[in-house]
Design a protein around this motif. Structure first.
Motif, PDB file in Angstrom:
ATOM      1  N   PRO A  37      -1.538 -35.705 -51.796  1.00 40.07           N
ATOM      2  CA  PRO A  37      -2.507 -34.870 -51.090  1.00 40.07           C
ATOM      3  C   PRO A  37      -3.955 -35.346 -51.268  1.00 40.07           C
ATOM      4  O   PRO A  37      -4.814 -35.035 -50.447  1.00 40.07           O
ATOM      5  CB  PRO A  37      -2.331 -33.485 -51.687  1.00 40.07           C
ATOM      6  N   GLU A  42      -5.295 -33.512 -45.714  1.00 38.06           N
ATOM      7  CA  GLU A  42      -4.953 -32.098 -45.609  1.00 38.06           C
ATOM      8  C   GLU A  42      -6.223 -31.272 -45.495  1.00 38.06           C
ATOM      9  O   GLU A  42      -7.324 -31.775 -45.680  1.00 38.06           O
ATOM     10  CB  GLU A  42      -4.194 -31.632 -46.857  1.00 38.06           C
ATOM     11  N   GLN A  46      -4.342 -25.838 -46.760  1.00 37.87           N
ATOM     12  CA  GLN A  46      -3.002 -26.397 -46.949  1.00 37.87           C
ATOM     13  C   GLN A  46      -2.783 -26.826 -48.398  1.00 37.87           C
ATOM     14  O   GLN A  46      -1.740 -26.554 -48.981  1.00 37.87           O
ATOM     15  CB  GLN A  46      -2.785 -27.581 -46.010  1.00 37.87           C
ATOM     16  N   PHE A  47      -3.775 -27.491 -48.995  1.00 39.19           N
ATOM     17  CA  PHE A  47      -3.656 -27.982 -50.366  1.00 39.19           C
ATOM     18  C   PHE A  47      -3.446 -26.823 -51.340  1.00 39.19           C
ATOM     19  O   PHE A  47      -2.494 -26.833 -52.134  1.00 39.19           O
ATOM     20  CB  PHE A  47      -4.912 -28.785 -50.732  1.00 39.19           C
ATOM     21  N   ALA A  49      -2.699 -23.578 -50.644  1.00 38.47           N
ATOM     22  CA  ALA A  49      -1.531 -22.763 -50.297  1.00 38.47           C
ATOM     23  C   ALA A  49      -0.235 -23.421 -50.763  1.00 38.47           C
ATOM     24  O   ALA A  49       0.668 -22.733 -51.255  1.00 38.47           O
ATOM     25  CB  ALA A  49      -1.492 -22.502 -48.794  1.00 38.47           C
ATOM     26  N   ASP A  50      -0.131 -24.744 -50.621  1.00 39.77           N
ATOM     27  CA  ASP A  50       1.069 -25.454 -51.077  1.00 39.77           C
ATOM     28  C   ASP A  50       1.247 -25.315 -52.591  1.00 39.77           C
ATOM     29  O   ASP A  50       2.350 -25.043 -53.069  1.00 39.77           O
ATOM     30  CB  ASP A  50       1.014 -26.935 -50.705  1.00 39.77           C
ATOM     31  N   LEU A  51       0.170 -25.511 -53.347  1.00 41.32           N
ATOM     32  CA  LEU A  51       0.267 -25.405 -54.806  1.00 41.32           C
ATOM     33  C   LEU A  51       0.567 -23.970 -55.241  1.00 41.32           C
ATOM     34  O   LEU A  51       1.376 -23.750 -56.151  1.00 41.32           O
ATOM     35  CB  LEU A  51      -1.018 -25.903 -55.465  1.00 41.32           C
ATOM     36  N   GLY A  53       2.113 -21.704 -53.409  1.00 42.53           N
ATOM     37  CA  GLY A  53       3.479 -21.422 -52.968  1.00 42.53           C
ATOM     38  C   GLY A  53       4.533 -22.000 -53.898  1.00 42.53           C
ATOM     39  O   GLY A  53       5.608 -21.422 -54.060  1.00 42.53           O
ATOM     40  N   GLN A  54       4.218 -23.127 -54.527  1.00 34.67           N
ATOM     41  CA  GLN A  54       5.127 -23.743 -55.504  1.00 34.67           C
ATOM     42  C   GLN A  54       4.926 -23.161 -56.902  1.00 34.67           C
ATOM     43  O   GLN A  54       5.540 -23.624 -57.854  1.00 34.67           O
ATOM     44  CB  GLN A  54       4.890 -25.253 -55.551  1.00 34.67           C
TER      45      GLN A  54
END
Length: 152
Positions: A37, A42, A46-47, A49-51, A53-54
């Protein structure tokens, strides 16, 4: 007064090291390298939210700078790295995005994100360049460096 003999000290040290290593094993399942990333392809949303979300970062910022950069802490047990350096803070911002709080100054960019790592600016810059990254590398303090992407 009792003395530890070298063999006793070695056994005590070995037992403590084994206990620490065994306790750290579950943490390995939450390890993540953030090199991809940080090629700056990105958005800040997005950066982050992805982290989140994980479950690799706490979704609530721990600090908001005047330029609206939100700082997020890695989640307990998460072992984040960037270009081989330990990440101790994740940062991001996206204009008009409710995920981010706004600071009292001028926002740094429409969208921005990155990480703060332990490492000298020169070593981090070399690792990012060698890894094909296009991120901005910025010295924060001695041996503390930011790897940062932004879009105007």
């Amino acid at each position: 007064m009792k003395r530890f003999f070298p063999s006793t000290a070695l056994r005590v040290f070995s037992a403590a090291a084994f206990a620490l290593a065994a306790g750290a094993l579950p943490l390995a399942s939450h390890a993540a390298a953030l090199d991809a990333p940080l090629t700056c392809n990105e958005s800040g949303h997005q950066f982050i939210a992805d982290l989140a979300g994980q479950q690799l970062i706490d979704p609530k910022p721990t600090r908001v700078e005047s330029n609206s950069i939100n700082a997020f802490s890695p989640a307990q047990g998460a072992d984040l790295s960037a270009y081989g350096f330990h990440v101790f803070a994740v940062v991001g911002y996206e204009k008009d995005d409710p995920m981010f709080r706004v600071g009292d100054g001028e926002p740094v960019a429409r969208s921005a994100y990155g990480v703060v790592v332990f490492g000298s600016e020169s070593k981090v810059r070399h690792a990012v360049t060698t890894g094909g990254g296009t991120a901005i590398v910025h010295r924060v303090a001695p041996f503390i460096t930011a790897i940062f992407c932004k879009r105007s």
